[in-house]
Motif scaffolding. Structure first.
Motif, PDB file in Angstrom:
ATOM      1  N   ASP B   3       6.268  31.658  -4.866  1.00 26.29           N
ATOM      2  CA  ASP B   3       6.648  32.054  -3.507  1.00 26.29           C
ATOM      3  C   ASP B   3       5.614  31.738  -2.444  1.00 26.29           C
ATOM      4  O   ASP B   3       5.317  32.572  -1.585  1.00 26.29           O
ATOM      5  CB  ASP B   3       6.930  33.558  -3.468  1.00 26.29           C
ATOM      6  CG  ASP B   3       8.249  33.883  -4.129  1.00 26.29           C
ATOM      7  OD1 ASP B   3       8.590  35.052  -4.167  1.00 26.29           O
ATOM      8  OD2 ASP B   3       8.939  32.949  -4.595  1.00 26.29           O
ATOM      9  N   PRO B   7      12.163  29.381   1.727  1.00 25.29           N
ATOM     10  CA  PRO B   7      12.958  30.417   2.398  1.00 25.29           C
ATOM     11  C   PRO B   7      12.505  31.844   2.109  1.00 25.29           C
ATOM     12  O   PRO B   7      12.988  32.771   2.737  1.00 25.29           O
ATOM     13  CB  PRO B   7      14.372  30.170   1.869  1.00 25.29           C
ATOM     14  CG  PRO B   7      14.209  29.362   0.627  1.00 25.29           C
ATOM     15  CD  PRO B   7      12.945  28.609   0.776  1.00 25.29           C
ATOM     16  N   ASP B   8      11.565  32.015   1.154  1.00 24.06           N
ATOM     17  CA  ASP B   8      11.085  33.361   0.860  1.00 24.06           C
ATOM     18  C   ASP B   8       9.962  33.776   1.785  1.00 24.06           C
ATOM     19  O   ASP B   8       9.633  34.960   1.871  1.00 24.06           O
ATOM     20  CB  ASP B   8      10.613  33.445  -0.590  1.00 24.06           C
ATOM     21  CG  ASP B   8      11.775  33.243  -1.549  1.00 24.06           C
ATOM     22  OD1 ASP B   8      12.855  33.802  -1.288  1.00 24.06           O
ATOM     23  OD2 ASP B   8      11.606  32.521  -2.530  1.00 24.06           O
ATOM     24  N   MET B  10       8.938  34.982   4.776  1.00 27.48           N
ATOM     25  CA  MET B  10       9.603  35.598   5.917  1.00 27.48           C
ATOM     26  C   MET B  10       8.970  35.204   7.244  1.00 27.48           C
ATOM     27  O   MET B  10       9.641  35.209   8.271  1.00 27.48           O
ATOM     28  CB  MET B  10       9.614  37.112   5.779  1.00 27.48           C
ATOM     29  CG  MET B  10      10.901  37.629   5.164  1.00 27.48           C
ATOM     30  SD  MET B  10      11.032  39.394   5.298  1.00 27.48           S
ATOM     31  CE  MET B  10       9.343  39.890   5.095  1.00 27.48           C
ATOM     32  N   ASP B  11       7.678  34.883   7.206  1.00 27.28           N
ATOM     33  CA  ASP B  11       7.028  34.530   8.472  1.00 27.28           C
ATOM     34  C   ASP B  11       7.514  33.177   8.998  1.00 27.28           C
ATOM     35  O   ASP B  11       7.202  32.800  10.118  1.00 27.28           O
ATOM     36  CB  ASP B  11       5.497  34.575   8.358  1.00 27.28           C
ATOM     37  CG  ASP B  11       4.988  33.707   7.229  1.00 27.28           C
ATOM     38  OD1 ASP B  11       5.807  33.077   6.537  1.00 27.28           O
ATOM     39  OD2 ASP B  11       3.766  33.659   7.024  1.00 27.28           O
ATOM     40  N   LYS B  12       8.329  32.500   8.197  1.00 31.15           N
ATOM     41  CA  LYS B  12       8.946  31.257   8.658  1.00 31.15           C
ATOM     42  C   LYS B  12      10.394  31.487   9.127  1.00 31.15           C
ATOM     43  O   LYS B  12      11.036  30.576   9.615  1.00 31.15           O
ATOM     44  CB  LYS B  12       8.933  30.201   7.529  1.00 31.15           C
ATOM     45  CG  LYS B  12       7.552  29.747   7.105  1.00 31.15           C
ATOM     46  CD  LYS B  12       6.910  28.853   8.151  1.00 31.15           C
ATOM     47  CE  LYS B  12       5.509  28.412   7.757  1.00 31.15           C
ATOM     48  NZ  LYS B  12       5.424  27.748   6.439  1.00 31.15           N
ATOM     49  N   TRP B  13      10.888  32.697   8.907  1.00 25.08           N
ATOM     50  CA  TRP B  13      12.262  32.993   9.340  1.00 25.08           C
ATOM     51  C   TRP B  13      12.375  32.909  10.859  1.00 25.08           C
ATOM     52  O   TRP B  13      11.418  33.227  11.582  1.00 25.08           O
ATOM     53  CB  TRP B  13      12.648  34.412   8.909  1.00 25.08           C
ATOM     54  CG  TRP B  13      13.055  34.550   7.474  1.00 25.08           C
ATOM     55  CD1 TRP B  13      12.934  33.623   6.479  1.00 25.08           C
ATOM     56  CD2 TRP B  13      13.640  35.706   6.864  1.00 25.08           C
ATOM     57  NE1 TRP B  13      13.421  34.140   5.291  1.00 25.08           N
ATOM     58  CE2 TRP B  13      13.857  35.408   5.503  1.00 25.08           C
ATOM     59  CE3 TRP B  13      14.008  36.959   7.348  1.00 25.08           C
ATOM     60  CZ2 TRP B  13      14.428  36.326   4.620  1.00 25.08           C
ATOM     61  CZ3 TRP B  13      14.569  37.876   6.474  1.00 25.08           C
ATOM     62  CH2 TRP B  13      14.774  37.549   5.124  1.00 25.08           C
ATOM     63  N   PRO B  14      13.544  32.535  11.351  1.00 25.28           N
ATOM     64  CA  PRO B  14      13.746  32.523  12.803  1.00 25.28           C
ATOM     65  C   PRO B  14      13.675  33.935  13.371  1.00 25.28           C
ATOM     66  O   PRO B  14      13.960  34.917  12.679  1.00 25.28           O
ATOM     67  CB  PRO B  14      15.144  31.930  12.969  1.00 25.28           C
ATOM     68  CG  PRO B  14      15.776  32.018  11.629  1.00 25.28           C
ATOM     69  CD  PRO B  14      14.687  32.019  10.611  1.00 25.28           C
ATOM     70  N   THR B  15      13.286  34.011  14.614  1.00 27.61           N
ATOM     71  CA  THR B  15      13.029  35.304  15.248  1.00 27.61           C
ATOM     72  C   THR B  15      14.256  36.204  15.275  1.00 27.61           C
ATOM     73  O   THR B  15      14.161  37.411  15.082  1.00 27.61           O
ATOM     74  CB  THR B  15      12.506  35.093  16.678  1.00 27.61           C
ATOM     75  OG1 THR B  15      11.415  34.172  16.633  1.00 27.61           O
ATOM     76  CG2 THR B  15      12.038  36.394  17.283  1.00 27.61           C
ATOM     77  N   GLY B  16      15.402  35.603  15.503  1.00 31.15           N
ATOM     78  CA  GLY B  16      16.627  36.407  15.545  1.00 31.15           C
ATOM     79  C   GLY B  16      16.892  37.104  14.222  1.00 31.15           C
ATOM     80  O   GLY B  16      17.328  38.266  14.190  1.00 31.15           O
ATOM     81  N   ARG B  17      16.618  36.415  13.129  1.00 33.33           N
ATOM     82  CA  ARG B  17      16.838  37.029  11.827  1.00 33.33           C
ATOM     83  C   ARG B  17      15.834  38.153  11.574  1.00 33.33           C
ATOM     84  O   ARG B  17      16.166  39.184  10.996  1.00 33.33           O
ATOM     85  CB  ARG B  17      16.743  35.977  10.722  1.00 33.33           C
ATOM     86  CG  ARG B  17      17.489  36.397   9.461  1.00 33.33           C
ATOM     87  CD  ARG B  17      17.154  35.527   8.267  1.00 33.33           C
ATOM     88  NE  ARG B  17      17.581  34.150   8.453  1.00 33.33           N
ATOM     89  CZ  ARG B  17      17.384  33.189   7.552  1.00 33.33           C
ATOM     90  NH1 ARG B  17      16.769  33.476   6.403  1.00 33.33           N
ATOM     91  NH2 ARG B  17      17.788  31.960   7.778  1.00 33.33           N
ATOM     92  N   LEU B  18      14.599  37.933  12.017  1.00 29.81           N
ATOM     93  CA  LEU B  18      13.586  38.985  11.901  1.00 29.81           C
ATOM     94  C   LEU B  18      13.996  40.219  12.705  1.00 29.81           C
ATOM     95  O   LEU B  18      13.837  41.361  12.249  1.00 29.81           O
ATOM     96  CB  LEU B  18      12.232  38.480  12.391  1.00 29.81           C
ATOM     97  CG  LEU B  18      11.535  37.430  11.533  1.00 29.81           C
ATOM     98  CD1 LEU B  18      10.230  37.005  12.192  1.00 29.81           C
ATOM     99  CD2 LEU B  18      11.276  37.946  10.133  1.00 29.81           C
ATOM    100  N   LEU B  19      14.542  39.976  13.870  1.00 33.10           N
ATOM    101  CA  LEU B  19      14.955  41.078  14.735  1.00 33.10           C
ATOM    102  C   LEU B  19      16.042  41.914  14.061  1.00 33.10           C
ATOM    103  O   LEU B  19      15.961  43.144  13.991  1.00 33.10           O
ATOM    104  CB  LEU B  19      15.464  40.513  16.071  1.00 33.10           C
ATOM    105  CG  LEU B  19      15.941  41.506  17.123  1.00 33.10           C
ATOM    106  CD1 LEU B  19      14.837  42.459  17.521  1.00 33.10           C
ATOM    107  CD2 LEU B  19      16.462  40.762  18.351  1.00 33.10           C
ATOM    108  N   THR B  21      16.803  42.060  10.863  1.00 35.86           N
ATOM    109  CA  THR B  21      16.300  42.680   9.634  1.00 35.86           C
ATOM    110  C   THR B  21      15.447  43.900   9.946  1.00 35.86           C
ATOM    111  O   THR B  21      15.606  44.958   9.330  1.00 35.86           O
ATOM    112  CB  THR B  21      15.484  41.656   8.814  1.00 35.86           C
ATOM    113  OG1 THR B  21      16.294  40.506   8.578  1.00 35.86           O
ATOM    114  CG2 THR B  21      15.057  42.251   7.478  1.00 35.86           C
TER     115      THR B  21
END
Lengths: 146, 146
Positions: B3, B7-8, B10-19, B21
């Motif tokens: 890992d 895709p695991d 999370m700091d690469k996830w788009p901001t909208g998805r972080l919001l 979640t």
DNA sequence: AAAGATTGACCTATCAATCTTG
DNA sequence: CAAGATTGATAGGTCAATCTTT
């Protein structure tokens, strides 16, 4: 009444409520954009996680920070739409191995580029991201390991 | 697999998805705390808005940034639990005037103090709040006037 | 026709219970 | 018994359609 105080002043709302409201409002544009691709936002997260290859549903759930029941329904929908396939793992027949189809891969590639576009511009996006990551980490320890 | 990328992260996830979640994870503790009071978070928002006195359901919906259909169901639940009452407005019989009961006022007072406690500590909460307010304002203009 | 409210269908998500497999 | 997955009930939210009243 001219709304100069009281429960209508959103800047007096508690932070948790602001967080939920902001998330919901941002999702509106996001959901609409994805609908043109025949996708939902929960489905896109699963398709993204399948970038790393096939996974069990429990695995996908843990990585997406949702319960296995939720992922079960998300995968059911993705399968119905032809974006993923499920095969029972021969080595452990409890497990359902989820594989992305060609259509699922194409959908992810299309949704991927959209994902960055929808979020509204913010001056210091870096600080917001850090805050969100800190929230996610501090709240998900007991619930999801990894 | 260790890992370290993909895709695991999370700091690469788009901001909208972080919001989304972060909002969902924070809600877990919040929902659990409210359950002890017989309340839901949507219900608490309505009870808060009724601090300013009776309102129509359309009014409550606009202020809570939800659709009137959503507020209709929230009020239905609050009424079923005895936290609010509905009377048809004599002057305009389309309107349902929602009034908080004594029980509803007490529930709001109890939930009010809880609302600040649940949110996880963040160093610069001020910046996060500003970012959230900016998101809410920039996304709700076309949908809700006021 | 427009506005307030409700109902139906659907999506995301949860908890609780259940079924199958290990 | 524990683990993976599913199904039922419920809550919050949306859109679309409908009903009543203005």
């Amino acid at each position: 009444m001219t709304d100069i105080s009281g429960p209508d002043r959103m800047d007096k709302w508690p932070t948790g409520r602001l967080l939920s409201t902001a998330a919901r409002l941002v999702e509106h544009a996001w959901i609409e954009a994805l609908a043109h691709l025949g996708l939902t936002h929960a489905g896109l997260v699963a398709l993204h996680l399948l970038d790393a290859g096939p996974h069990s549903q429990t695995d996908l759930a843990r990585r997406a920070r949702v319960e296995t029941q939720t992922m079960s329904r998300t995968i059911e929908r993705l399968e119905r739409e032809g974006f993923v396939e499920r095969q029972t793992d021969a080595a452990d027949r409890r497990r359902q191995v989820v594989t992305r189809t060609a259509s699922g891969r194409a959908a992810w590639e299309a949704g991927k580029s959209l994902e960055a576009e929808v979020f509204p511009d913010l001056r210091d996006q870096g600080t917001l991201r850090d805050a969100l990551l800190e929230i996610i980490h501090s709240t998900s320890e007991s619930r999801w390991s990894g």
